[in-house]
Design a protein around this motif. Structure first.
Motif, PDB file in Angstrom:
ATOM      1  N   UNK A 167      33.730 -47.718 216.390  1.00  0.00           N
ATOM      2  CA  UNK A 167      33.779 -47.667 214.930  1.00  0.00           C
ATOM      3  C   UNK A 167      33.535 -49.034 214.328  1.00  0.00           C
ATOM      4  N   UNK A 168      34.094 -50.058 214.950  1.00  0.00           N
ATOM      5  CA  UNK A 168      33.904 -51.432 214.488  1.00  0.00           C
ATOM      6  C   UNK A 168      32.454 -51.879 214.662  1.00  0.00           C
ATOM      7  N   UNK A 169      31.873 -51.550 215.832  1.00  0.00           N
ATOM      8  CA  UNK A 169      30.498 -51.964 216.134  1.00  0.00           C
ATOM      9  C   UNK A 169      29.483 -51.275 215.230  1.00  0.00           C
ATOM     10  N   UNK A 170      29.602 -49.961 215.118  1.00  0.00           N
ATOM     11  CA  UNK A 170      28.634 -49.188 214.317  1.00  0.00           C
ATOM     12  C   UNK A 170      28.789 -49.510 212.830  1.00  0.00           C
ATOM     13  N   UNK A 171      30.025 -49.643 212.369  1.00  0.00           N
ATOM     14  CA  UNK A 171      30.248 -49.873 210.937  1.00  0.00           C
ATOM     15  C   UNK A 171      29.693 -51.211 210.472  1.00  0.00           C
ATOM     16  N   UNK A 172      29.798 -52.260 211.316  1.00  0.00           N
ATOM     17  CA  UNK A 172      29.293 -53.568 210.884  1.00  0.00           C
ATOM     18  C   UNK A 172      27.779 -53.534 210.753  1.00  0.00           C
ATOM     19  N   UNK A 173      27.106 -52.751 211.609  1.00  0.00           N
ATOM     20  CA  UNK A 173      25.644 -52.632 211.521  1.00  0.00           C
ATOM     21  C   UNK A 173      25.245 -51.944 210.217  1.00  0.00           C
ATOM     22  N   UNK A 174      25.883 -50.807 209.919  1.00  0.00           N
ATOM     23  CA  UNK A 174      25.568 -50.083 208.696  1.00  0.00           C
ATOM     24  C   UNK A 174      26.008 -50.865 207.458  1.00  0.00           C
ATOM     25  N   UNK A 175      27.119 -51.608 207.570  1.00  0.00           N
ATOM     26  CA  UNK A 175      27.606 -52.392 206.442  1.00  0.00           C
ATOM     27  C   UNK A 175      26.619 -53.499 206.070  1.00  0.00           C
ATOM     28  N   UNK A 176      26.077 -54.171 207.094  1.00  0.00           N
ATOM     29  CA  UNK A 176      25.075 -55.198 206.835  1.00  0.00           C
ATOM     30  C   UNK A 176      23.840 -54.611 206.170  1.00  0.00           C
ATOM     31  N   UNK A 177      23.369 -53.493 206.720  1.00  0.00           N
ATOM     32  CA  UNK A 177      22.171 -52.843 206.170  1.00  0.00           C
ATOM     33  C   UNK A 177      22.414 -52.378 204.735  1.00  0.00           C
ATOM     34  N   UNK A 178      23.571 -51.737 204.503  1.00  0.00           N
ATOM     35  CA  UNK A 178      23.886 -51.220 203.174  1.00  0.00           C
ATOM     36  C   UNK A 178      24.065 -52.360 202.168  1.00  0.00           C
ATOM     37  N   UNK A 179      24.716 -53.447 202.597  1.00  0.00           N
ATOM     38  CA  UNK A 179      24.928 -54.585 201.704  1.00  0.00           C
ATOM     39  C   UNK A 179      23.621 -55.212 201.252  1.00  0.00           C
ATOM     40  N   UNK A 180      22.712 -55.397 202.197  1.00  0.00           N
ATOM     41  CA  UNK A 180      21.399 -55.955 201.878  1.00  0.00           C
ATOM     42  C   UNK A 180      20.635 -55.020 200.938  1.00  0.00           C
ATOM     43  N   UNK A 181      20.697 -53.725 201.220  1.00  0.00           N
ATOM     44  CA  UNK A 181      19.981 -52.725 200.420  1.00  0.00           C
ATOM     45  C   UNK A 181      20.560 -52.613 199.009  1.00  0.00           C
ATOM     46  N   UNK A 182      21.891 -52.690 198.881  1.00  0.00           N
ATOM     47  CA  UNK A 182      22.531 -52.622 197.561  1.00  0.00           C
ATOM     48  C   UNK A 182      22.066 -53.790 196.695  1.00  0.00           C
ATOM     49  N   UNK A 183      21.996 -54.996 197.294  1.00  0.00           N
ATOM     50  CA  UNK A 183      21.560 -56.165 196.542  1.00  0.00           C
ATOM     51  C   UNK A 183      20.118 -56.005 196.077  1.00  0.00           C
ATOM     52  N   UNK A 184      19.269 -55.438 196.938  1.00  0.00           N
ATOM     53  CA  UNK A 184      17.853 -55.269 196.593  1.00  0.00           C
ATOM     54  C   UNK A 184      17.636 -54.130 195.603  1.00  0.00           C
ATOM     55  N   UNK A 185      18.308 -52.996 195.848  1.00  0.00           N
ATOM     56  CA  UNK A 185      18.067 -51.795 195.043  1.00  0.00           C
ATOM     57  C   UNK A 185      18.840 -51.783 193.728  1.00  0.00           C
ATOM     58  N   UNK A 186      20.019 -52.414 193.702  1.00  0.00           N
ATOM     59  CA  UNK A 186      20.841 -52.389 192.481  1.00  0.00           C
ATOM     60  C   UNK A 186      21.004 -53.823 191.975  1.00  0.00           C
ATOM     61  N   UNK A 187      21.986 -54.544 192.505  1.00  0.00           N
ATOM     62  CA  UNK A 187      22.177 -55.949 192.113  1.00  0.00           C
ATOM     63  C   UNK A 187      23.191 -56.607 193.028  1.00  0.00           C
ATOM     64  N   UNK A 188      23.161 -57.942 193.058  1.00  0.00           N
ATOM     65  CA  UNK A 188      24.143 -58.696 193.836  1.00  0.00           C
ATOM     66  C   UNK A 188      25.542 -58.515 193.240  1.00  0.00           C
ATOM     67  N   UNK A 189      25.604 -58.357 191.918  1.00  0.00           N
ATOM     68  CA  UNK A 189      26.892 -58.153 191.248  1.00  0.00           C
ATOM     69  C   UNK A 189      27.563 -56.873 191.737  1.00  0.00           C
ATOM     70  N   UNK A 190      26.768 -55.810 191.869  1.00  0.00           N
ATOM     71  CA  UNK A 190      27.298 -54.537 192.362  1.00  0.00           C
ATOM     72  C   UNK A 190      27.856 -54.696 193.761  1.00  0.00           C
ATOM     73  N   UNK A 191      27.166 -55.477 194.567  1.00  0.00           N
ATOM     74  CA  UNK A 191      27.630 -55.715 195.935  1.00  0.00           C
ATOM     75  C   UNK A 191      28.989 -56.415 195.929  1.00  0.00           C
ATOM     76  N   UNK A 192      29.155 -57.362 195.023  1.00  0.00           N
ATOM     77  CA  UNK A 192      30.428 -58.071 194.925  1.00  0.00           C
ATOM     78  C   UNK A 192      31.560 -57.134 194.506  1.00  0.00           C
ATOM     79  N   UNK A 193      31.267 -56.276 193.530  1.00  0.00           N
ATOM     80  CA  UNK A 193      32.274 -55.322 193.049  1.00  0.00           C
ATOM     81  C   UNK A 193      32.677 -54.367 194.164  1.00  0.00           C
ATOM     82  N   UNK A 194      31.686 -53.862 194.916  1.00  0.00           N
ATOM     83  CA  UNK A 194      31.959 -52.936 196.015  1.00  0.00           C
ATOM     84  C   UNK A 194      32.794 -53.603 197.093  1.00  0.00           C
ATOM     85  N   UNK A 195      32.546 -54.888 197.344  1.00  0.00           N
ATOM     86  CA  UNK A 195      33.318 -55.597 198.359  1.00  0.00           C
ATOM     87  C   UNK A 195      34.772 -55.741 197.923  1.00  0.00           C
TER      88      UNK A 195
END
Length: 377
Positions: free
Chosen positions: A268-296
């Motif tokens: 769970x730790x291994x798989x989640x960090x991979x998807x978290x990195x991908x999702x974080x990068x995608x959120x910044x590109x598709x929505x905004x860096x601000x949204x990424x900060x709020x989600x974190x």
């Protein structure tokens, strides 16, 4: 503008996988199982857990090449693979990542998951100070205020741990204090990592997934090799394994063999960090860096609520105050107050006075998979 279904999916994926990442690591720490000596004891193998996390980051490199291969099959490729670079540039920040992550996993075994996540907000303080000292950056007044408020929030969270009367037998007061201090210390190392990345890496055109994957590559293989000498280094009572060595990887595998649920937590730790990195990068590109900060920030709340629901920790009102103060500090440091001030007629001029982040700073945010430089984890 309303979010698309894809944007909602990315935001949900980042929030869920980010929460799972910390919760699964803490879940693994709650297990007891027989080891190689047939004596039942707690699963306390922070360096083995760190190896699993780097394996997750390394998988981002595979995702990068899969996406690149798929994109090149299109009549008109749209993906920018980035330019050529020396992979060894990633070695120093990867070593900082390895050391910081390992220390944080040691600390997670000593304190609660919610305090662990909240105290990681200290990275803002050290990143801001180091960026001024070594990168020549000039922080805005609101960022300095954010740093001061963040320090206040950290003190409140630490005080909540100190005054919490509901200490478990596993989390003694001395362990909790030590764990909290280790988390703070780890954030200094994470801040050094971010400054190194900004100074030596962000001048190169490197795709974010490739950057995360390359750091994961170095972190994974170096830490796997270090597990060998760690098996023979005695550390006394600090080594929470039967042999009292720095890390007993064989004992970890024996415990996993006796209780396979531990493997599920590690995966769970291994798989989640991979998807978290991908999702974080995608959120910044598709929505905004601000949204990424709020989600974190919401991730911290989710971890806290789930930990309370599972009975891993007890409710403490001071921790609520600490979380809110940290939230305000993070918001000020990252400029989340500007849209609010802009809506108030008497404060609109003040909001416009602060210079907006440059495109280069936004790109730096995109490349971060754990904790944002101008946030985040």
């Amino acid at each position: 503008m309303a979010w698309t279904k894809y944007q909602l999916f990315l935001a949900g994926l980042m929030l869920i996988t980010g929460s799972i990442n910390t919760l699964s690591a803490k879940w693994a720490d709650t297990f007891t199982a027989k080891g190689c000596s047939d004596n039942e004891h707690d699963f306390s193998h922070p360096f083995v857990q760190a190896v699993g996390m780097f394996l997750g980051e390394l998988s981002c490199l595979a995702v990068f090449y899969i996406l690149l291969c798929h994109d090149r099959r299109r009549p008109e490729p749209r993906m920018n693979p980035g330019g050529s670079f020396n992979p060894l540039l990633f070695l120093p920040p990867a070593m900082c990542d390895m050391l910081g992550t390992s220390i944080m996993y040691i600390a997670l075994n000593m304190t609660s998951a919610s305090s662990f996540q909240m105290l990681r907000g200290a990275v803002i303080v050290f990143t801001g100070l180091l960026s001024v000292a070594f990168l020549g950056r000039r922080l805005k007044p609101s960022q300095w205020i954010g740093i001061v408020i963040t320090i206040l929030g950290l003190v409140i969270v630490g005080l909540a741990d100190f005054l919490n009367p509901n200490k478990s037998e596993k989390h003694k007061l001395s362990d909790v204090i030590t764990g909290d201090l280790l988390i703070i210390m780890a954030q200094i190392i994470v801040a050094v990592q971010m400054v190194l990345e900004e100074k030596f890496i962000y001048t190169h055109d490197v795709h974010p997934l490739r950057a995360v994957g390359t750091e994961g590559f170095f972190g994974f293989f170096v830490l796997v090799l270090l597990l060998i000498p760690m098996y023979f280094i005695p550390v006394g009572k600090f080594g929470q394994n039967p042999r009292q060595v720095l890390e007993d990887a064989l004992d970890a595998f024996c415990q996993i063999g006796h209780k396979p649920l531990i493997l599920l937590a590690l995966l769970g730790n291994t798989v989640s960090i991979a998807f978290f990195n991908f999702a974080g990068i995608s959120v910044t590109k598709e929505i905004s860096a601000t949204t990424r900060m709020v989600l974190d920030s919401l991730r911290t709340l989710v971890i806290w609520v789930v930990s309370l629901g599972l009975g891993w920790e007890h409710f403490h009102g001071l921790q609520v105050l600490g979380f809110l103060v940290l939230l305000v500090g993070t918001a000020l440091y990252n400029g989340l107050h500007r849209p609010v001030l802009a809506r108030i007629p008497c404060c609109a001029a003040l909001a416009n006075a602060e210079v907006e982040s440059s495109p280069e700073e936004r790109e730096r945010l995109i490349n971060n998979g754990r904790v944002q430089v101008a946030d985040d984890s």
